[in-house]
Enzyme design. Structure first.
Site, PDB file in Angstrom:
ATOM      1  N   HIS A 305       0.863  -1.198   0.000  1.00  0.00           N
ATOM      2  CA  HIS A 305       0.000   0.000   0.000  1.00  0.00           C
ATOM      3  C   HIS A 305       0.889   1.235   0.000  1.00  0.00           C
ATOM      4  CE1 HIS A 305      -3.191   2.798   1.145  1.00  0.00           C
ATOM      5  NE2 HIS A 305      -4.027   1.865   0.780  1.00  0.00           N
ATOM      6  N   ASP A 362      -7.884  -5.189   0.139  1.00  0.00           N
ATOM      7  CA  ASP A 362      -8.366  -6.093  -0.915  1.00  0.00           C
ATOM      8  C   ASP A 362      -8.025  -7.552  -0.660  1.00  0.00           C
ATOM      9  OD1 ASP A 362      -7.621  -3.355  -2.853  1.00  0.00           O
ATOM     10  OD2 ASP A 362      -9.610  -4.256  -2.803  1.00  0.00           O
TER      11      ASP A 362
END
Ligand code: SDX
Length: 433
Positions: A305, A362
């Site tokens: 991320h 996710d």
């Protein structure tokens, strides 16, 4: 701490103010940098650039903190509803009972799309990806619901409610289109998530029985996806909105940005990655080693991320919720075993540790949607449904900001110097040294 930054270039010193946020993050305010000396900043990927001042969402990537309007995501996930969270993000405060009732009724009143729009679904090919349908249909809403250049407060509320509600209806209609079943209309008797599930899974010959565990899992999914400060799709919404494009075009642009596999498309990629590992019998360790090689097409989807350099708090919540859901549904999923093996191996692997790569939202979100019967190509659509209130909150904050100007970044040109037009016959001839 100093409250200004000095820049010395070509022997000339300039001073710039330092802006400090509520939670202590600081930025050099470079307004006037170019005018005063011809200098620009270069920050490819914008990882070091604050694009705006915002009161909506705070993330601390090092500590894994996520606040919506100051409320910890863990509290909202455990106690709030998606509609209440949407109200909070857009209006800045949790609603009173009557405010929530007005907002819910407005959403319900806005849940239909113009009947003529149903013809669009006939024209889409059966295999059309629902994200392509969603982006198209949302942009075309502006043709059926023209948006004036200047929205009064009531109109602004109405158009925002339209989008939160109609996006859900379009999503369900696109799913029915893909399975060749007749569309199911929204019902005044059902709350937001139940309505969505009913439009997705009921049919003229089959009633859909609402399972509270499934409703709660989808509600949680939508709350966790509702906003995430200046991510790629929200920055897209701000950029497109800064030209004063109509609100439907702005949200359609956000949907298109979200579709990318590096962004919201990752949840579908995670399931495909896990299914590939299961179907081919690939050893998770082997897969991880492959994902580490720079030239690998497959990255470890659902990991890494730009902001979180520790566990994404949403991934933690989703993993726990998924575990509980499997128990309540009395079902097991071999993909979950693989996901947990992947997570355990990667978290111990020097490559991931050195790069601060952890599971992001996710990694588990697709598993939870799969468990409730949502097909993989609808995962990013649900991400979009969840993210609409966040996009609207940022759009609204921007258009009401004192400094509301069109966003127009500059560049550093590295192309050819000036040169002159050549007739076609003399092109491509080797230039004599
Ligand atoms: C979302 O921004 C948001 O807030 C987004 C989001 C939201 O709510 O809006 O949180 C939702 O989009 C979550 C992210 C979903 N995407 C994925 O899961 C796709 C896989 N992840 C990566 O592609 C990547 O981690 C990104 C895109 C998420 C972040 O990319 P960055 O910050 O640009 O990092 P990078 O590509 O520069 O990587 C740094 C290093 C590189 O290695 P080196 O050059 O140092 O050798 O880490 C490696 C990368 O190769 N790396 C990975 C990896 N992610 C980064 N290696 C293997 N697998 C991965 N998943």
């Amino acid at each position: 701490m100093t409250d200004n930054a000095k820049l010395i270039v070509d022997g000339k010193e300039r001073s710039f103010g330092i802006v400090q946020g509520t939670k202590g993050e600081r930025a050099i305010d470079l307004a006037g940098l170019r005018e005063g000396g011809g200098l620009l900043t270069l920050d490819e990927g914008l990882g070091n650039t604050a694009s705006c001042l915002s009161r909506i969402t705070y993330i601390n990537g090092e500590k894994g903190v996520l606040l919506y309007r100051g409320y910890p995501i863990e509290e909202l996930a455990g106690k709030s509803s998606f509609v209440e969270t949407a109200y909070l993000l857009i209006h800045g405060e949790l609603p009173t009972r009557s405010e929530l009732s007005v907002f819910s009724n407005r959403l319900n009143d806005s849940s239909l799309i113009h009947e003529d729009m149903r013809h669009f679904f006939v024209a889409f090919p059966k295999y059309a990806h629902p994200m392509g349908i969603l982006a198209t249909m949302v942009a075309s809403l502006s043709t059926f619901y023209p948006v004036p250049d200047h929205l009064d407060p009531e109109a602004e509320e109405q158009f925002m409610a339209n989008l939160i509600s109609q996006v859900r209806t379009i999503a369900a209609f696109s799913y029915k289109k893909s399975i060749g079943e007749p569309t199911v209309y929204p019902s005044i008797k059902l709350r937001y998530v139940e309505n969505f599930l009913n439009m997705m899974f009921s049919s003229p010959v089959k009633d859909y029985r609402q399972d509270p565990d499934i409703v709660r899992a989808v509600e949680l999914f939508l709350i966790l996806h509702a906003d995430h400060e200046q991510n790629c799709s929200t920055s897209t919404v701000r950029l497109v909105g800064s030209s004063m494009a109509n609100i439907y075009s702005v949200i359609s642009a956000g949907i298109s940005a979200l579709w990318g596999p590096r962004h919201g498309g990752a949840n579908q990629e995670v399931i495909q990655m896990l299914e590939h590992i299961l179907a081919t019998g690939t050893d998770p360790k082997t897969f991880i080693d492959r994902a580490k090689s720079r030239n690998a097409r497959e990255r470890l989807m659902g990991f890494g991320h730009r902001v979180y350099k520790s566990f994404d708090p949403r991934a933690r919540i989703l993993k726990q919720a998924y575990h509980q859901l499997l128990k309540k549904l009395k079902t097991a999923d071999p993909l979950f075993e693989i996901a947990m093996q992947i997570e355990e191996l990667a978290l111990k692997d020097a490559y991931f540790i050195e790069r601060n790569l952890y599971p992001n939202v996710d990694f588990y979100s697709g598993l939870i949607l799969k468990a409730v019967g949502i097909p993989a190509d609808m995962f990013t659509v649900l991400f979009a449904i969840g993210r609409v209130p966040g996009w609207l909150a940022h759009w609204r904050e921007m258009v009401h900001a004192k400094e509301f100007r069109i966003a127009r970044p500059r560049q550093i040109y590295i192309g050819p110097s000036e040169r002159h037009y050549e007739p076609i016959n003399s092109r491509g001839l080797k230039k004599c040294p």
